[in-house]
Write a protein that holds these residues in place. Structure first.
Motif, PDB file in Angstrom:
ATOM      1  N   GLN A 120      40.527  68.690  32.426  1.00  0.00           N
ATOM      2  CA  GLN A 120      39.881  69.396  31.243  1.00  0.00           C
ATOM      3  C   GLN A 120      39.757  70.986  31.311  1.00  0.00           C
ATOM      4  OE1 GLN A 120      36.150  67.991  29.907  1.00  0.00           O
ATOM      5  NE2 GLN A 120      35.736  69.641  28.322  1.00  0.00           N
TER       6      GLN A 120
ATOM      7  N   GLU B 258      41.864  73.918  29.603  1.00  0.00           N
ATOM      8  CA  GLU B 258      41.236  75.350  28.813  1.00  0.00           C
ATOM      9  C   GLU B 258      41.668  76.323  29.521  1.00  0.00           C
ATOM     10  OE1 GLU B 258      36.480  73.807  28.420  1.00  0.00           O
ATOM     11  OE2 GLU B 258      37.124  74.474  30.464  1.00  0.00           O
TER      12      GLU B 258
ATOM     13  N   ARG C  60      33.617  71.947  35.697  1.00  0.00           N
ATOM     14  CA  ARG C  60      34.320  73.495  36.145  1.00  0.00           C
ATOM     15  C   ARG C  60      33.722  73.814  37.472  1.00  0.00           C
ATOM     16  NH1 ARG C  60      32.961  77.188  30.791  1.00  0.00           N
ATOM     17  NH2 ARG C  60      34.364  76.078  29.134  1.00  0.00           N
TER      18      ARG C  60
END
Length: 394
Positions: free
Chosen positions: A95, A99, A205
């Motif tokens: 993910q 991004e 993240r």
């Protein structure tokens, strides 16, 4: 494709060199220098193929960084630092990769990894972070930043024993301090301070330094390429040391150009001075030895993994030892030729003095501090236990 990147770097070399003085004056890479680096593809060498990268052999990455640094030390340094971040991102959550690279595979990520803040958990899904981090190289041209942080207890204090995390923030979540990069060398890298104030970071993240160092993150990523199974302790220093070696190669080339037609105060042409020429020959051998040892070492580890052999702690420690020595050997050789380059070399109009300053500032990076790598390597090779705090160096 990696050889095409090297070819494009060689073609861009003269223009990169012509921009070096402007980069130093600006205190960051010029827009044109950043554009040239993007055109070469150097930052995408270690990027995964499904996000527009080459997943290249690390020797090709090191060679590319050296070639850039030989033309412009600051550009080479940024290529070496920013260029290794796609390698780590490839082992993190998909993910996050979407991004960053989903719309533009040429998006760059800066860093400093020093754990200057506490990432305090809000819940199982996010952290909050504040702090100030120096030395974020190339940050003016990056849209994201890797930051080191200590994992918190939830009450603003780090957990004990400390657990280091790497967290990734978008540009909107941090501020660059414009007047924070005022240095004697590598001025063109724009390695400014980063300030974060109560940024909320989703857990996807983040990655722990332990997971990125011991192969846990690599196994979790499912990427088959050998390059992503190398340890952080040998990959992160690679680009930085390659930049220093490349700087010394550029200095050597510049020195030889100066000597071809220089006449000493004695009236003797330097080309007829056996002492200066001896020093040049010896320096060339030492700088070449640094190049060969750095590339051969990382190639050996990569090829072991590719052949199903897990590098031992001793293997990794030997590479870290040699990597540090490569930087010191090359800069020591540069010192010998700089001392024999004549008064013209100290003029600000001469690139020789910039190579010399930039090489010494590159040697100041913490991955070139030789104490812990040499100490731990001696213990490893004697079969003795290594203090846990030293294992982070490999």
């Amino acid at each position: 494709m990696a050889h095409e990147v090297i070819k494009r770097i060689e073609e861009a070399g003269p223009e990169l060199a012509s921009l070096a003085e402007e980069n130093e004056r600006l205190g960051k890479l010029s827009d044109r220098t950043a554009e040239l680096l993007r055109q070469t593809g150097v930052i995408r060498l270690l990027q995964p193929t499904d996000f527009g990268g080459y997943a290249a052999h690390p020797r090709d990455f090191a060679a590319a960084v050296m070639a850039i640094a030989a033309s412009d030390p600051a550009a080479g340094w940024v290529a070496g630092v920013v260029g290794v971040h796609p390698w780590e991102l490839a082992q993190m959550d998909r993910q996050l990769q979407k991004e960053i690279w989903g719309e533009d595979p040429d998006t760059w990520v800066a860093s400093p990894y020093m754990p200057n803040g506490v990432a305090d958990p809000i819940d199982d899904e996010s952290f909050v972070l504040s702090g100030r981090w120096p030395f974020s190289s190339g940050s003016d041209h990056c849209q994201w930043d890797f930051l080191g942080a200590l994992k918190g207890t939830g009450a603003g204090a780090p957990i004990m024993p400390p657990e280091v995390m790497h967290v990734v923030l978008p540009r909107s979540d941090y501020e660059l301090i414009e007047d924070s990069w005022d240095v004697v060398g590598l001025s063109g890298t724009g390695s400014k301070d980063v300030v974060v104030n109560q940024a909320v970071i989703p857990a996807y993240r983040t990655v722990t330094q332990a997971d990125i160092s011991d192969g846990t993150a690599s196994a979790r990523s499912g990427r088959p390429e050998a390059v992503y199974k190398l340890s952080f302790g040998v990959m992160f220093p690679l680009g930085i040391t390659a930049a220093v070696v490349g700087i010394c190669e550029g200095a050597l080339k510049t020195h030889l150009e100066i000597q071809k037609d220089r006449v000493a105060v004695t009236g003797v042409q330097v080309r007829d001075d056996p002492y200066v020429l001896h020093a040049a020959g010896e320096a060339a051998a030492e700088i070449e030895a640094s190049r060969v040892q750095l590339i051969e070492g990382i190639s050996r580890l990569h090829d072991m993994i590719e052949n199903g052999i897990e590098p031992s702690i001793e293997d990794r420690s030997n590479q870290r030892r040699n990597q540090v020595r490569c930087a010191w050997r090359a800069v020591s050789a540069l010192d010998e030729i700089f001392a024999r380059s004549g008064g013209v070399a100290i003029r600000k109009s001469s690139p020789m003095q910039r190579y010399w300053r930039d090489a010494h500032v590159g040697l100041q990076h913490m991955i070139h501090v030789d104490g812990a790598p040499y100490h731990s390597n001696a213990l490893h090779n004697m079969g003795l236990e290594t203090p846990p705090g030293m294992l982070v160096t490999i």
